[in-house]
Design an enzyme around this catalytic site. Structure first.
Site, PDB file in Angstrom:
ATOM      1  N   GLY A  11       0.565  -1.365  -0.238  1.00 48.18           N
ATOM      2  CA  GLY A  11       0.147   0.327   0.271  1.00 48.18           C
ATOM      3  C   GLY A  11       1.042   1.037   0.060  1.00 48.18           C
ATOM      4  N   ARG A  72       0.486  -5.753  -6.715  1.00 52.82           N
ATOM      5  CA  ARG A  72       0.513  -7.132  -6.328  1.00 52.82           C
ATOM      6  C   ARG A  72       1.134  -7.774  -7.305  1.00 52.82           C
ATOM      7  NH1 ARG A  72      -2.712  -7.719  -1.672  1.00 52.82           N
ATOM      8  NH2 ARG A  72      -3.671  -5.600  -1.556  1.00 52.82           N
ATOM      9  N   ASP A 103       5.546  -5.231   5.843  1.00 56.82           N
ATOM     10  CA  ASP A 103       5.660  -6.628   6.476  1.00 56.82           C
ATOM     11  C   ASP A 103       5.670  -7.511   5.205  1.00 56.82           C
ATOM     12  OD1 ASP A 103       3.132  -7.031   6.660  1.00 56.82           O
ATOM     13  OD2 ASP A 103       2.686  -7.319   7.941  1.00 56.82           O
ATOM     14  N   THR A 125       4.384   1.838   5.753  1.00 56.25           N
ATOM     15  CA  THR A 125       3.193   1.986   5.432  1.00 56.25           C
ATOM     16  C   THR A 125       2.377   2.558   6.525  1.00 56.25           C
ATOM     17  OG1 THR A 125       1.821  -0.065   6.664  1.00 56.25           O
ATOM     18  CG2 THR A 125       4.060   0.165   7.422  1.00 56.25           C
ATOM     19  N   ASP A 127       0.000   1.851   8.893  1.00 57.83           N
ATOM     20  CA  ASP A 127      -0.308   1.473   9.741  1.00 57.83           C
ATOM     21  C   ASP A 127       0.394   1.469  10.992  1.00 57.83           C
ATOM     22  OD1 ASP A 127      -2.879   0.417   8.568  1.00 57.83           O
ATOM     23  OD2 ASP A 127      -2.458  -1.374   7.756  1.00 57.83           O
ATOM     24  N   ASP A 129       2.756  -1.137  11.737  1.00 52.69           N
ATOM     25  CA  ASP A 129       2.419  -2.135  12.460  1.00 52.69           C
ATOM     26  C   ASP A 129       3.505  -3.156  11.947  1.00 52.69           C
ATOM     27  OD1 ASP A 129       2.513  -2.104   9.759  1.00 52.69           O
ATOM     28  OD2 ASP A 129       1.030  -3.524   9.498  1.00 52.69           O
ATOM     29  N   ARG A 171      -6.174  -3.617   9.934  1.00 48.63           N
ATOM     30  CA  ARG A 171      -6.126  -4.407  10.269  1.00 48.63           C
ATOM     31  C   ARG A 171      -5.998  -5.583  11.301  1.00 48.63           C
ATOM     32  NH1 ARG A 171     -10.054  -6.224   6.433  1.00 48.63           N
ATOM     33  NH2 ARG A 171      -8.262  -5.788   5.037  1.00 48.63           N
TER      34      ARG A 171
END
Length: 319
Positions: A11, A72, A103, A125, A127, A129, A171
């Site tokens: 992303g 992708r 990741d 990213t 996120d 995360d 998520r």
């Protein structure tokens, strides 16, 4: 070390362009050639490489998204696809690859390194995360975007004396919801890392109404469930008008914040330094406000720790 390549994967995140710029100009400053890879690993497999110079990255530091594009790639998940990617790099005379992404992108870099490709990863990213680093590229900008939306929603929420459920990305990681919830003064923050009782939330909203509270903002990380469903339940139980707002991909866009631009620039420069030092299979991050690097295997194996203390503070300040 004579020639390196850089790609963005996964992303998009605000600050990726600033990171690409830093990698390219730091490499050129040290006498290296630089190749850009279009569309991430998909572009690498199809040979979409091009030479980059200083002008290739002019006027991109303030732009969101990624000029290298991202896509992708199912083929890269196969060993055959990865071998093809490694052979493409070899054919172009590329000695090392800088990967900017999350990741999944790091996993790709790790697998390429097993095939003899020197790799360095930068955490791109929104996120936040990745466990090994305090902050990822794009997280701060996304937070500012979310808080700006919260401030606008609060105006209409107060005017109509309604409950607003705001769904943000995350998520498996609730950092966006947690940080934005605190900064936006949300009455409740729902994240994947913490148990959540819908009835307890409804009770709290009703108690707030008896004390004269005119509106409520509920922050919801997408990994917990749908905002529409939660809004419907709150309205049925409390009788209060409740609306859901899903911010979606607006969180990814926009010019990067000063924090993200500086962070990206530091990380991009460090990636090139690591390669010049002969290091590989590393990922760059920030810990205690210091740029650092970590073995890619160890970084991916780390368990991310949720900030329980910050969540407690958010709960204490919400009512």
């Amino acid at each position: 070390m004579k020639k390196i390549a850089v790609l963005t994967s996964g992303g998009d995140a605000p600050g990726m362009n600033a990171a690409v710029r830093a990698v390219v100009r730091m490499a050129l400053h040290n006498g290296l050639e630089v190749m850009g890879v279009k569309r991430g690993y998909a572009g690498l497999i199809s040979g979409e490489l091009f030479k980059m110079d200083r002008s290739s990255v002019s006027d991109i530091i303030h732009r969101g998204g990624t000029i290298l594009r991202t896509a992708r790639c199912e083929e890269f998940r196969t060993e055959e696809g990865r071998k093809k990617a490694a052979n493409i790099l070899k054919a172009y005379g590329v000695d090392a690859l800088v990967v900017i992404g999350g990741d999944g992108s790091f996993t790709g870099a790790k697998l390429l390194s097993k095939l003899g490709v020197k790799t360095i990863g930068l955490p791109g990213t929104i996120d936040n995360d990745l466990a090994y680093t305090d902050y990822t590229i794009g997280f701060d900008t996304a937070l500012n975007t979310v808080v700006d939306a919260i401030n606008k929603l609060r105006d209409t929420s107060t005017s109509h004396e309604r409950v607003s459920v705001i769904e943000v990305m995350g998520r498996h990681c609730g950092d966006l919801a947690l940080y934005a919830g605190i900064a936006g003064g949300a009455e409740a923050i729902v994240v994947p890392e913490k148990e959540f009782d819908r009835d307890e939330l409804c009770k709290t909203i009703l108690e707030g109404k008896t004390t004269g509270k005119m509106h409520n903002l509920v922050m919801l990380a997408e990994g917990v469930g749908g905002a529409e469903e939660l809004a419907k339940y709150i309205e049925e139980v409390t009788g209060l008008e409740t609306r859901a707002t899903i911010l979606g991909h607006i969180q990814r866009g926009g010019s990067p914040s000063v924090f993200d631009v500086v962070l990206s620039s530091k990380m991009g420069a460090r990636a090139v330094e690591l390669l010049l030092e002969g290091k590989t299979s590393r990922v760059v991050g920030i810990k205690d406000n210091q740029i650092m690097d970590e073995d890619i295997d160890e970084a991916l194996a780390m368990e991310r720790k949720f900030d329980d203390k910050l969540y407690e503070i958010a709960t204490a300040l919400s009512y």
